[in-house]
Design a protein around this motif. Sequence first.
Motif, PDB file in Angstrom:
ATOM      1  N   ASP A 163       1.765 -12.799   9.106  1.00 55.74           N
ATOM      2  CA  ASP A 163       1.190 -12.865   7.762  1.00 55.74           C
ATOM      3  C   ASP A 163       1.354 -11.496   7.110  1.00 55.74           C
ATOM      4  OD1 ASP A 163      -1.225 -11.119   8.126  1.00 55.74           O
ATOM      5  OD2 ASP A 163      -1.813 -12.702   9.526  1.00 55.74           O
ATOM      6  N   THR A 164       1.065 -11.424   5.826  1.00 55.28           N
ATOM      7  CA  THR A 164       1.302 -10.192   5.063  1.00 55.28           C
ATOM      8  C   THR A 164       0.020  -9.416   4.796  1.00 55.28           C
ATOM      9  OG1 THR A 164       1.087 -11.341   2.920  1.00 55.28           O
ATOM     10  CG2 THR A 164       3.295 -11.258   3.929  1.00 55.28           C
ATOM     11  N   LYS A 165      -1.049  -9.729   5.500  1.00 52.98           N
ATOM     12  CA  LYS A 165      -2.345  -9.120   5.214  1.00 52.98           C
ATOM     13  C   LYS A 165      -2.299  -7.600   5.284  1.00 52.98           C
ATOM     14  CE  LYS A 165      -7.200  -9.250   6.656  1.00 52.98           C
ATOM     15  NZ  LYS A 165      -8.175  -9.855   7.602  1.00 52.98           N
ATOM     16  N   GLN A 166      -1.763  -7.051   6.387  1.00 53.25           N
ATOM     17  CA  GLN A 166      -1.731  -5.590   6.525  1.00 53.25           C
ATOM     18  C   GLN A 166      -0.795  -4.963   5.499  1.00 53.25           C
ATOM     19  OE1 GLN A 166      -1.470  -3.778  10.483  1.00 53.25           O
ATOM     20  NE2 GLN A 166       0.012  -2.295   9.694  1.00 53.25           N
ATOM     21  N   TYR A 167       0.372  -5.563   5.304  1.00 54.79           N
ATOM     22  CA  TYR A 167       1.327  -5.025   4.334  1.00 54.79           C
ATOM     23  C   TYR A 167       0.693  -5.005   2.941  1.00 54.79           C
ATOM     24  CZ  TYR A 167       5.710  -4.403   1.746  1.00 54.79           C
ATOM     25  OH  TYR A 167       6.693  -3.921   0.915  1.00 54.79           O
ATOM     26  N   ASP A 168       0.050  -6.098   2.567  1.00 53.78           N
ATOM     27  CA  ASP A 168      -0.558  -6.187   1.241  1.00 53.78           C
ATOM     28  C   ASP A 168      -1.686  -5.181   1.057  1.00 53.78           C
ATOM     29  OD1 ASP A 168       1.198  -8.248   0.729  1.00 53.78           O
ATOM     30  OD2 ASP A 168      -0.260  -9.845   1.100  1.00 53.78           O
ATOM     31  N   PHE A 169      -2.363  -4.837   2.141  1.00 54.77           N
ATOM     32  CA  PHE A 169      -3.409  -3.816   2.074  1.00 54.77           C
ATOM     33  C   PHE A 169      -2.806  -2.426   1.925  1.00 54.77           C
ATOM     34  CE2 PHE A 169      -5.842  -0.644   4.533  1.00 54.77           C
ATOM     35  CZ  PHE A 169      -7.017  -0.613   3.803  1.00 54.77           C
TER      36      PHE A 169
END
Length: 328
Positions: A305-311
């Motif tokens: 998922d992109t959670k860390q990247y988006d943060f």
Amino acid sequence: MESITKNRQSPDVLRAMIERAYGPGQVPTGEGWADELGHGWFNVAYRIRLRDGADVVLKIAPPPHIEVMTYERGAMSIELNTLDLIRTQTSVPVPEVHFADRSRELCDADYFFMPYIDADNLGIVSGELPAAERDAFMAQLGAANREINSIGGPGFGPLAGPHDTSWRRVFTGIVEDVLTDGERRGVDIGWDYDTVRAVITEHAASLDEVTEPRLVEWDLWDSNVMVRDGRIACVIDHERAFYGDPLIEAGFTGTQLSAFGDPAPFMRGYGHPELTATQQVRRRLYCLHLMLIMVIETVYRGHTDTKQYDFARPLLDEAMALLGRTRR
């Protein structure tokens, strides 16, 4: 946290590891004796119940065929060395190493056993705590982190060397490794890589103020702190330590990036005064370095998922802005 770096092993391999570490009499039978501890981001860790009922933790390094970032190579050896330094030179509680095996005979990676710490993970429970209690824990963490930083090194750089007398050379080299890692995998960091290099060069003189190499954890977030009965029971995960500038420690991140929370309790416990102008510049460089890693490692870890990247991506922009670069 799911990551392709987690080197999971079969029950038969786990039993062989247990036998080598504790002897055949401690090899468990039946079912339910091994549970994966899921909150780690890099190594796989299991909670193991030995035949006599004692709980231990088994930590296994990533498999050799998985590409990791440059600074993560040999991470388990770093952790074992750091545990020894902290245990022998400070009063900061860290796990005892029961057994370590670097032979690669039972699996394709290094592993070690340590006791299971029956305590709460501060990063997990902190949201449920009253503010005063959380602040008290962060003040304790600041004091512990200062004690760790009291350990001097033979020079700046990796624990095992090579060492350098110049923190500027070492830190700019660390960032260059991260940028090269990102370029190699084509990671979109939102900026031209050479622009980031230029920003580092423009502010590198601030690093010359650092002349004493100190043991730094770098990764000492609240999620690596175990607490019990109002006290820190143990500090875990020491695989990213090196000799550098204590200001690079995680507890100082919030002085420049508010997304990482109020640093005041940590700084109070540490006994660190308000940052000087030069220290602020250094800390902003360290924030940029951290955000680059958080963005780039998402590709190396194979995040689903992109959670860390988006943060992290907007915070990378914020770190660049703090160093004088904004988007036109």
